[in-house]
Design a protein around this motif. Structure first.
Motif, PDB file in Angstrom:
ATOM      1  N   PHE A  16       2.045  -8.882  -2.129  1.00  0.00           N
ATOM      2  CA  PHE A  16       1.581  -7.495  -2.191  1.00  0.00           C
ATOM      3  C   PHE A  16       2.542  -6.651  -3.010  1.00  0.00           C
ATOM      4  CE2 PHE A  16      -0.639  -8.638   1.851  1.00  0.00           C
ATOM      5  CZ  PHE A  16      -1.904  -8.542   1.315  1.00  0.00           C
TER       6      PHE A  16
ATOM      7  N   CYS B 183       4.062  -9.736   5.951  1.00  0.00           N
ATOM      8  CA  CYS B 183       4.428  -9.054   4.702  1.00  0.00           C
ATOM      9  C   CYS B 183       5.938  -8.860   4.630  1.00  0.00           C
ATOM     10  CB  CYS B 183       3.753  -7.686   4.623  1.00  0.00           C
ATOM     11  SG  CYS B 183       1.982  -7.794   4.412  1.00  0.00           S
TER      12      CYS B 183
ATOM     13  N   ALA C 149      -2.921  -4.119   4.200  1.00  0.00           N
ATOM     14  CA  ALA C 149      -2.053  -5.147   3.624  1.00  0.00           C
ATOM     15  C   ALA C 149      -2.129  -6.431   4.437  1.00  0.00           C
ATOM     16  CB  ALA C 149      -0.609  -4.643   3.537  1.00  0.00           C
TER      17      ALA C 149
ATOM     18  N   SER D 162      -6.174  -9.138  -2.501  1.00  0.00           N
ATOM     19  CA  SER D 162      -5.457 -10.390  -2.246  1.00  0.00           C
ATOM     20  C   SER D 162      -6.310 -11.320  -1.405  1.00  0.00           C
ATOM     21  CB  SER D 162      -4.168 -10.080  -1.503  1.00  0.00           C
ATOM     22  OG  SER D 162      -3.302  -9.423  -2.367  1.00  0.00           O
TER      23      SER D 162
END
Ligand code: SF4
Length: 302
Positions: free
Chosen positions: A166, A189, A221, A252
């Motif tokens: 990300f 993340c 995310a 993503s």
């Protein structure tokens, strides 16, 4: 065919929307393992990746467990090889080995307790204060747990390529254009992405958050497949996927998760293959730490 064969389709939130819509059950890793352990089907079609199908087989050894594409692996699970992990444990004796569910069966067989992102913090907190821990394989989730619990932890250096990619720059750009949007982040993340989050949680926790929170838009995310479920639960809200650092597409996606298609699900149920087979000794050893996780989770009301 599903009814004729008494089969059940379990799908992960990172599957495409069409698959989530035909599945009997959609959930995160913890929910999928709970469902695999408690259903009356003869066949489980696991629409997700290999470690999820293995977990289902370990928990339901008498059922036939099918994975629609045997190449649906996981960069995180593959970052931890059994021979290397065994050496790592031997080099750090006297520690309780907690492994994330995103591991292959052989790694689970070397572990004391399994966790998922839903229950990782509470499982670590359930151990006595001075208990020393090895955590594998995700270094970002491991660091997140370490920050939350302050435990003595040694962390394996593995990552999920989707959650590593990300772009913080793209995320902040999205935030600039959508000032009211809340940033919701998966603990896999990296730290710089977690630091700007309004909320950090597992896939199931992220979905719950968007249901109960009163904002109208969210910057998400984690793997973009989850947005399908978020939109289904919240018709009037907006969800913006965070783009990866280097991509020509806007979101993503996990290339392993996306190997599964409706056609492959149909074909695998028709042919009853590829089937997940695990050596008995590994299966029995891997079962204990998963059962321990399910028992702790049940006690804690997960
Ligand atoms: S999103 Fe990451 S952790 Fe999940 S299956 Fe894909 S590579 Fe593995």
């Amino acid at each position: 065919m599903k009814a004729e064969k008494n089969a059940i389709i379990l799908a992960h939130y990172y599957q495409t929307g069409d698959i989530q819509d035909i599945a009997d059950f959609v959930g995160d890793s913890l929910e999928l393992s709970q469902k695999a352990a408690s259903n009356s089907a003869d066949i489980i079609v696991l629409s997700g990746v290999k470690f999820m199908a293995e977990t289902a087989k370990i928990l339901a050894p008498d059922k036939k467990v099918l994975l629609p594409d045997i190449y649906a692996g996981c960069s995180l699970a593959d970052s931890c090889k059994p021979e290397d992990f065994k050496k790592f444990i031997d080099e750090n004796p006297g520690r309780t080995v907690i492994s994330y569910v995103n591991t292959n069966a052989e790694i689970k067989a070397l572990s004391d307790i399994i966790c998922t992102s839903s229950n990782a913090v509470s499982i670590v907190e359930s151990l006595p204060g001075d208990e020393k821990i090895i955590f594998a394989p995700d270094r970002n989730l491991g660091n997140y747990i370490l920050n939350r619990t302050g435990k003595d932890m040694i962390i394996w250096n593995g990552t999920c390529y989707v959650h590593e990619e990300f772009s913080l720059e793209a995320l902040l750009e999205l935030k600039k254009k959508n000032k009211d949007a809340k940033i919701i982040v998966h603990p896999e993340c990296e730290l710089q992405v977690r630091m700007v989050a309004d909320f950090i949680g597992s896939t199931a926790a992220m979905i719950d958050f968007t249901k109960n929170d009163n904002s109208k838009s969210y910057i998400v995310a984690t793997e973009a497949g989850i947005i399908h479920q978020m939109k289904k639960e919240n018709h009037d809200k907006k969800f913006l996927p965070v783009p990866p650092v280097d991509s020509t597409c806007g979101c993503s996606e996990c290339r392993f998760m996306k190997l599964i298609t409706i056609e492959k699900i149909y074909k695998c149920l028709l042919d009853e293959k590829p089937e997940i087979i695990i050596e008995k000794d590994i299966l029995l050893k891997a079962r204990k730490p998963i059962i321990r996780m399910l028992e702790i989770s049940e006690k804690q009301g997960f």
